[in-house]
Design an enzyme around this catalytic site. Structure first.
Site, mmCIF file in Angstrom:
data_model
loop_
_atom_site.group_PDB
_atom_site.id
_atom_site.type_symbol
_atom_site.label_atom_id
_atom_site.label_comp_id
_atom_site.label_asym_id
_atom_site.label_seq_id
_atom_site.Cartn_x
_atom_site.Cartn_y
_atom_site.Cartn_z
ATOM 1 N N ASP A 240 0.809 -1.252 -0.089
ATOM 2 C CA ASP A 240 0.129 0.239 0.437
ATOM 3 C C ASP A 240 0.756 1.416 0.317
ATOM 4 O O ASP A 240 1.603 1.190 0.423
ATOM 5 C CB ASP A 240 -0.897 0.182 1.142
ATOM 6 C CG ASP A 240 -2.050 1.127 1.073
ATOM 7 O OD1 ASP A 240 -2.337 1.203 0.371
ATOM 8 O OD2 ASP A 240 -2.362 1.722 2.623
ATOM 9 N N ASP B 285 -1.728 6.093 -5.711
ATOM 10 C CA ASP B 285 -2.198 4.905 -3.964
ATOM 11 C C ASP B 285 -1.994 3.013 -4.842
ATOM 12 O O ASP B 285 -3.301 3.306 -5.801
ATOM 13 C CB ASP B 285 -3.371 5.628 -3.664
ATOM 14 C CG ASP B 285 -4.532 4.328 -2.407
ATOM 15 O OD1 ASP B 285 -2.952 3.560 -2.263
ATOM 16 O OD2 ASP B 285 -4.708 4.881 -1.811
#
Ligand SMILES: *[C@@H]1O[C@H](CO)[C@@H](O)[C@H](O)[C@H]1NC(C)=O
Ligand SMILES: *[C@@H]1O[C@H](CO)[C@@H](O)[C@H](O)[C@H]1NC(C)=O
Ligand SMILES: *[C@@H]1O[C@H](CO)[C@@H](O)[C@H](O)[C@H]1NC(C)=O
Ligand SMILES: *[C@@H]1O[C@H](CO)[C@@H](O)[C@H](O)[C@H]1NC(C)=O
Ligand SMILES: *[C@@H]1O[C@H](CO)[C@@H](O)[C@H](O)[C@H]1NC(C)=O
Ligand SMILES: *[C@@H]1O[C@H](CO)[C@@H](O)[C@H](O)[C@H]1NC(C)=O
Length: 414
Positions: free
Chosen positions: A79, A300
């Site tokens: 992430d 992201d």
């Protein structure tokens, strides 16, 4: 790699070319497994650990890497939208607000976690806790352990062990590797004013194991397809071993977290990978628009879809032929699976990086009728906006925290 200066002199102004950092391939690249969960497209996973504003997100495509914590090898998802590295600790307590049938044992869908104590000891002064907007949460405690990724070891690394959680996984991962800045580790904890700490990537470059840069290549297809070009990599300290179109390299400054007005931060401190593209291009059969609206976006890897303002997304939906439609209950837009997909690109560093048609209209995610496929971009009424997996699969993305810039190049079509 070698042709980069030549290519740039053709396409980019000399001053920009002179200042574009020349990345080298690194031997420290780690293959990642792409996983597309089979959950119905209506199951939305809303992540917001570091995001005070509304964010509806879909989290059904993720990238898994094996990390070694102490001497235990544990699969985690990566992430770039958070900074903690956490692992579930065996045995942990999974709680749920709803049950598939009366008396059912809640299943958080986490794989086998970390067993036993952390060799570097526990931190007893404050807890670890992150709450997500859909009601999922992780809580536990911090401690220290060596964390090894692809042969590089962050010694005495602060990690979190989770022993009490509500999570909705599908058994492939047992934790998360957060690749964003230290600043985010001090936010959003169960106690105010948690001390920030260096995440795994920060420890690695501060210990001079790598240059202060990492890069990612995300494949569009699952890793069962064996071809090299289809593989996904996390590359620590340089570039991954995938072919890019060298003349497309472009860069954009990483902004401080005050760049996202909705968050209300006043500090210019870097927290997440926020850039400000120069514009957006939609080229449909009937309409071609280029908007120069500038707004910050997060890069992201933890977001399946890209999330953009309605002013960009509505013309995009309209440019599908036939147009994309909202399907209630899903919260998302779908277009007929055989629709003509418009060209859609984002302008960064003077270049346009297009979404691939396969990512704009994902054939593997369909509505109940099976005739409508999910559009890879969704809209939201306010920021933060996101370039997620549906865009990142088309580029190699370089996260350079030393020069505070992101660099991108188009992947050769695969
Ligand atoms: C957040 O989402 C809720 C539910 O969709 C909506 O009612 C609300 O207006 C949103 N808030 C913002 C700030 O977008
Ligand atoms: C793993 O580490 C633990 C604690 O450091 C130790 O007790 C155990 O023997 C190790 N196991 C292996 C297989 O090396
Ligand atoms: C750290 O905390 C865990 C969970 O409470 C416990 O099992 C473990 O023994 C503790 N380790 C140390 C070194 O105190
Ligand atoms: C989790 O670990 C903390 C710290 O050791 C401990 O106080 C707490 O009781 C544990 N919770 C569960 C559910 O095991
Ligand atoms: C093309 O898109 C723009 C921006 O949304 C819109 O204003 C315009 O009316 C559209 N033109 C056609 C022919 O659809
Ligand atoms: C797309 O599929 C629908 C049925 O699902 C069919 O009626 C239509 O003719 C197809 N359109 C094209 C352009 O192939």
């Amino acid at each position: 790699m070698k042709s980069i200066l030549l290519a740039l002199s053709l396409a980019v102004t000399p001053s920009a070319a002179a200042s574009l950092h020349h990345d080298l391939p690194t031997p420290n690249y780690i293959p990642m497994r792409r996983h597309e969960s089979k959950t119905p497209s209506t199951l939305l996973h809303k992540r917001s650990v570091t995001r005070p504003a509304n964010l509806t997100n879909v989290h059904d495509v993720y990238y898994i890497i094996d990390i070694t914590v102490g001497n235990q090898t544990i699969p985690v998802s990566i992430d770039t939208g958070s900074s903690d590295t956490w692992l579930v600790q065996e045995p942990y307590e999974c709680v749920s607000y709803f049950f598939p049938y009366p008396g059912a044992k809640p299943d958080c869908g986490l794989g086998t976690g970390f067993v036993g104590p952390l060799s570097g000891g526990n931190i007893t002064t404050h807890w670890f806790g992150r709450a997500y907007m859909d009601g999922t949460f992780v809580t536990g405690f911090f401690g220290y352990e060596d964390v090894t990724i692809g042969g590089l070891t962050a010694k005495h690394q602060q990690v979190a062990l989770v022993n009490y959680t509500f999570w909705q996984g599908d058994g492939r991962t047992s934790g998360l590797l957060g690749l964003a800045y230290p600043y985010m580790t001090g936010l959003d904890g169960p106690e105010e004013g948690q001390p920030a700490y260096d995440p795994v990537f920060t420890t690695m470059w501060k210990d001079k194991l790598i240059d202060p840069v990492f890069s990612i290549a995300l494949s569009r297809t699952n890793s069962e397809a064996e071809e090299q070009e289809k593989e996904s990599y996390l590359a620590l300290g340089g570039l991954p071993p995938v072919t890019v179109d060298e003349k497309t390299w472009a860069k954009s400054e990483i902004r401080g977290i005050d760049a996202i007005p909705e968050w209300g931060f006043e500090t210019k401190e870097k927290g997440l990978y926020i850039i400000e593209p120069e514009g957006w291009v939609i080229d449909g059969k009937k309409n071609e628009t280029e908007t120069k609206t500038r707004f910050p976006v997060l890069i992201d890897v933890g977001a399946t879809l890209s999330i953009l303002p309605k002013s960009i997304v509505n013309p995009l939906y309209a440019a599908f032929d036939p147009p994309a439609i909202y399907i209630s209950g899903t919260g998302l837009f779908f277009a007929p699976c055989n629709a003509t997909v418009p060209k859609f690109g984002v302008k960064i560093g003077g270049r346009t990086f297009s979404f691939a048609p396969e990512d704009l209209l994902r054939q593997t995610v369909r509505d109940r009728s099976g005739e409508y496929c999910r559009v890879g971009v969704t809209d939201v009424s306010s920021g933060p906006y996101v370039l997620g997996v549906s865009w990142l699969t088309s580029v190699v993305a370089v996260f350079d925290v030393f020069n505070s810039e992101m660099r991108f190049a188009s992947r050769i079509e695969y």
